[in-house]
Design a protein around this motif. Sequence first.
Motif, PDB file in Angstrom:
ATOM      1  N   ILE A  44      48.982  44.775  75.078  1.00 34.41           N
ATOM      2  CA  ILE A  44      49.938  44.421  74.222  1.00 34.41           C
ATOM      3  C   ILE A  44      49.944  43.006  74.610  1.00 34.41           C
ATOM      4  O   ILE A  44      50.593  42.554  75.737  1.00 34.41           O
ATOM      5  CB  ILE A  44      51.333  45.296  74.441  1.00 34.41           C
ATOM      6  N   ASP A  45      49.778  42.300  73.652  1.00 33.81           N
ATOM      7  CA  ASP A  45      49.928  40.631  73.731  1.00 33.81           C
ATOM      8  C   ASP A  45      51.167  40.102  73.694  1.00 33.81           C
ATOM      9  O   ASP A  45      51.621  39.167  74.302  1.00 33.81           O
ATOM     10  CB  ASP A  45      49.001  39.939  73.011  1.00 33.81           C
ATOM     11  N   GLY A  46      51.885  40.882  72.891  1.00 34.71           N
ATOM     12  CA  GLY A  46      53.672  40.455  72.409  1.00 34.71           C
ATOM     13  C   GLY A  46      54.571  40.698  73.671  1.00 34.71           C
ATOM     14  O   GLY A  46      54.244  41.704  74.590  1.00 34.71           O
ATOM     15  N   ALA A  47      55.735  40.016  73.546  1.00 38.27           N
ATOM     16  CA  ALA A  47      56.711  40.053  74.515  1.00 38.27           C
ATOM     17  C   ALA A  47      58.172  40.257  73.302  1.00 38.27           C
ATOM     18  O   ALA A  47      58.197  40.220  72.298  1.00 38.27           O
ATOM     19  CB  ALA A  47      56.973  38.900  75.391  1.00 38.27           C
ATOM     20  N   ASN A  48      59.179  40.946  74.138  1.00 34.61           N
ATOM     21  CA  ASN A  48      60.193  41.235  73.186  1.00 34.61           C
ATOM     22  C   ASN A  48      60.852  39.890  73.233  1.00 34.61           C
ATOM     23  O   ASN A  48      61.279  39.164  74.060  1.00 34.61           O
ATOM     24  CB  ASN A  48      61.266  41.922  74.305  1.00 34.61           C
ATOM     25  N   MET A  49      61.018  39.448  71.760  1.00 29.94           N
ATOM     26  CA  MET A  49      61.715  38.112  71.491  1.00 29.94           C
ATOM     27  C   MET A  49      63.131  38.017  71.345  1.00 29.94           C
ATOM     28  O   MET A  49      63.752  36.948  71.091  1.00 29.94           O
ATOM     29  CB  MET A  49      60.963  37.729  70.272  1.00 29.94           C
ATOM     30  N   MET A  50      63.964  39.037  71.655  1.00 28.38           N
ATOM     31  CA  MET A  50      65.249  39.014  71.545  1.00 28.38           C
ATOM     32  C   MET A  50      65.945  38.000  72.732  1.00 28.38           C
ATOM     33  O   MET A  50      66.745  37.385  72.162  1.00 28.38           O
ATOM     34  CB  MET A  50      65.798  40.449  71.990  1.00 28.38           C
ATOM     35  N   PRO A  51      65.541  37.773  73.970  1.00 31.08           N
ATOM     36  CA  PRO A  51      66.048  36.811  74.700  1.00 31.08           C
ATOM     37  C   PRO A  51      66.050  35.324  73.717  1.00 31.08           C
ATOM     38  O   PRO A  51      66.936  34.452  73.932  1.00 31.08           O
ATOM     39  CB  PRO A  51      65.053  36.653  75.822  1.00 31.08           C
ATOM     40  N   ALA A  52      64.917  35.209  73.077  1.00 30.94           N
ATOM     41  CA  ALA A  52      64.457  33.811  72.341  1.00 30.94           C
ATOM     42  C   ALA A  52      65.449  33.526  71.180  1.00 30.94           C
ATOM     43  O   ALA A  52      66.265  32.466  70.982  1.00 30.94           O
ATOM     44  CB  ALA A  52      63.214  33.854  71.698  1.00 30.94           C
TER      45      ALA A  52
END
Length: 156
Positions: A44-52
Amino acid sequence: MPGIVRWPGRVKAGTTSEVPVIGTDVFTTVLELAGVPLPSDRTIDGANMMPALAGKPVERKVPLFWRTHVSGPKERVAMRIGDWKIVGDETLTHFQLYNIPGDGREKNDLAEEMPEKTAEMKKELIALWNQIKADGPNEWWESERQKPKGNGQLSY
């Protein structure tokens, strides 16, 4: 490239963030929000973007990475780690280096000025590209039916 998020009650109106995210982050973020575990049978290349969305850093296991057939042959692949972005040509033999906070439009190529940083980023980029090649389907970049674009040599 800028993006817009509207989510009343979760993202405060007027909030801005300089934290970079990428399309592959959407999958990871949606699963996180739904309480669904990430698949363990694939990379899985993506990350959770909620912090951004709150202006905080995103924790990444895999750097931001792009490889495309729609760019010119001199900028077919790119990777960003922190403030640094390396851009490679289609054959991964010529590289450009940028410090994004001071050069968001990528006008000041630092590759020759900073050979050690360029070599470090190049090593990371090639290692990541080799991992991606080993992991996934290759039909879109190794197809003989698809002609090279933009005066390129390769079919992706």
